[in-house]
Design an enzyme around this catalytic site. Structure first.
Site, PDB file in Angstrom:
ATOM      1  N   CYS A 173     -45.040 -39.518  10.956  1.00 56.59           N
ATOM      2  CA  CYS A 173     -44.760 -38.527  11.980  1.00 56.59           C
ATOM      3  C   CYS A 173     -45.583 -37.253  11.751  1.00 56.59           C
ATOM      4  O   CYS A 173     -46.799 -37.281  11.809  1.00 56.59           O
ATOM      5  CB  CYS A 173     -43.262 -38.254  12.018  1.00 56.59           C
ATOM      6  SG  CYS A 173     -42.685 -37.366  13.466  1.00 56.59           S
ATOM      7  N   HIS A 174     -44.931 -36.123  11.478  1.00 54.51           N
ATOM      8  CA  HIS A 174     -45.617 -34.855  11.227  1.00 54.51           C
ATOM      9  C   HIS A 174     -46.009 -34.691   9.751  1.00 54.51           C
ATOM     10  O   HIS A 174     -46.677 -33.718   9.407  1.00 54.51           O
ATOM     11  CB  HIS A 174     -44.740 -33.680  11.651  1.00 54.51           C
ATOM     12  CG  HIS A 174     -44.619 -33.529  13.135  1.00 54.51           C
ATOM     13  ND1 HIS A 174     -43.841 -34.367  13.908  1.00 54.51           N
ATOM     14  CD2 HIS A 174     -45.171 -32.640  13.987  1.00 54.51           C
ATOM     15  CE1 HIS A 174     -43.908 -34.006  15.169  1.00 54.51           C
ATOM     16  NE2 HIS A 174     -44.712 -32.952  15.255  1.00 54.51           N
ATOM     17  N   GLY A 207     -40.870 -34.605  10.825  1.00 55.66           N
ATOM     18  CA  GLY A 207     -39.959 -33.603  11.330  1.00 55.66           C
ATOM     19  C   GLY A 207     -40.665 -32.258  11.352  1.00 55.66           C
ATOM     20  O   GLY A 207     -41.888 -32.182  11.309  1.00 55.66           O
ATOM     21  N   ARG A 208     -39.893 -31.182  11.377  1.00 53.25           N
ATOM     22  CA  ARG A 208     -40.506 -29.856  11.391  1.00 53.25           C
ATOM     23  C   ARG A 208     -40.818 -29.340  10.004  1.00 53.25           C
ATOM     24  O   ARG A 208     -41.586 -28.388   9.857  1.00 53.25           O
ATOM     25  CB  ARG A 208     -39.616 -28.868  12.137  1.00 53.25           C
ATOM     26  CG  ARG A 208     -39.736 -29.052  13.636  1.00 53.25           C
ATOM     27  CD  ARG A 208     -39.098 -27.934  14.427  1.00 53.25           C
ATOM     28  NE  ARG A 208     -37.647 -27.944  14.285  1.00 53.25           N
ATOM     29  CZ  ARG A 208     -36.921 -26.898  13.884  1.00 53.25           C
ATOM     30  NH1 ARG A 208     -37.483 -25.762  13.602  1.00 53.25           N
ATOM     31  NH2 ARG A 208     -35.614 -27.000  13.800  1.00 53.25           N
ATOM     32  N   TYR A 262     -47.629 -38.739  14.332  1.00 51.16           N
ATOM     33  CA  TYR A 262     -47.029 -38.463  15.627  1.00 51.16           C
ATOM     34  C   TYR A 262     -48.169 -38.067  16.574  1.00 51.16           C
ATOM     35  O   TYR A 262     -49.053 -37.291  16.189  1.00 51.16           O
ATOM     36  CB  TYR A 262     -45.986 -37.344  15.501  1.00 51.16           C
ATOM     37  CG  TYR A 262     -45.224 -37.138  16.774  1.00 51.16           C
ATOM     38  CD1 TYR A 262     -44.319 -38.106  17.218  1.00 51.16           C
ATOM     39  CD2 TYR A 262     -45.417 -36.009  17.553  1.00 51.16           C
ATOM     40  CE1 TYR A 262     -43.623 -37.948  18.401  1.00 51.16           C
ATOM     41  CE2 TYR A 262     -44.727 -35.838  18.743  1.00 51.16           C
ATOM     42  CZ  TYR A 262     -43.833 -36.811  19.164  1.00 51.16           C
ATOM     43  OH  TYR A 262     -43.151 -36.660  20.340  1.00 51.16           O
ATOM     44  N   GLU A 281     -44.441 -28.366   8.795  1.00 52.69           N
ATOM     45  CA  GLU A 281     -45.053 -27.136   9.304  1.00 52.69           C
ATOM     46  C   GLU A 281     -45.058 -26.033   8.257  1.00 52.69           C
ATOM     47  O   GLU A 281     -46.015 -25.278   8.162  1.00 52.69           O
ATOM     48  CB  GLU A 281     -44.295 -26.626  10.536  1.00 52.69           C
ATOM     49  CG  GLU A 281     -44.421 -27.491  11.750  1.00 52.69           C
ATOM     50  CD  GLU A 281     -43.535 -26.997  12.896  1.00 52.69           C
ATOM     51  OE1 GLU A 281     -42.950 -25.893  12.797  1.00 52.69           O
ATOM     52  OE2 GLU A 281     -43.438 -27.723  13.895  1.00 52.69           O
TER      53      GLU A 281
END
Length: 190
Positions: free
Chosen positions: A112-113, A82-83, A132, A86
């Site tokens: 993923c991320h 997900g985000r 991802y 970050e």
């Protein structure tokens, strides 16, 4: 499990529930969140666009305070996507936690991320892995070889996104089971 606001909903909920269902205790932590607080999730859907569609998901409870965690007390680590990765990768304590699991060669599952955190921690050199696809340049720059699909390399299990859950989680559970079989049983008290 390291989580944060706008982590991918399925990538938090499904691994948490699956690992609990097969008998593992899962602590969920987020920097600057106390046990009992929640993080907001995002639902990512793949509908044929150039990237995923993002919508607001659920509230996911953090059940352990990050500052109270000693990584040495844990058998494995899950880093969902997900985000959230970050910004989670900007916390030194998160990076130090990740480094502990790699230095101790404990099982790590990233999806993923999530590998953005691993790249920032500097632990990917020499690994074969996936993430991802948009994260591919970042993890390759961190020294790994890209594989297009769920990958197990030593202590690391990686997948591209939540559609990989069945294979990714099965591989991680197999790694956890193999790890527990190699540990010495505790001596009985006399």
């Amino acid at each position: 499990m390291i989580v944060g606001d706008f982590g991918e909903d399925y990538e938090l909920m499904v691994p948490y529930q699956t690992l609990e269902a097969v008998g593992h205790d899962v602590d969920t932590v987020c920097p600057e969140k106390e046990a009992g607080e929640t993080v907001k999730t995002a639902i990512h859907d793949f509908r044929g666009d150039q990237t995923y569609l993002e919508e607001r998901g659920h509230d996911f409870e953090v059940n352990t305070t990050f500052d109270a965690v000693d990584p040495a007390d844990y058998d494995a680590l899950v880093v969902p996507g997900g985000r959230a990765p970050e910004y989670l990768r900007t916390y030194d304590a998160v990076l130090d936690t990740v480094r502990h699991f790699f230095e101790a060669e404990k099982p790590v599952a990233a999806l993923c991320h999530g590998p953005q955190i691993l790249a920032a921690a500097g632990v990917l050199d020499g690994y074969e892995m996936t993430a991802y696809p948009a994260v591919r340049p970042e993890v390759e720059a961190a020294g790994c070889s890209w594989v297009d699909g769920v990958t197990v390399d030593g202590n690391l299990v990686t997948g591209q996104a939540w559609p990989d859950h069945p294979e990714w989680l099965a591989a991680f559970i197999d790694l956890l089971d193999a790890e527990s079989e190699t540990q010495e049983p505790a001596a009985a008290d006399d």
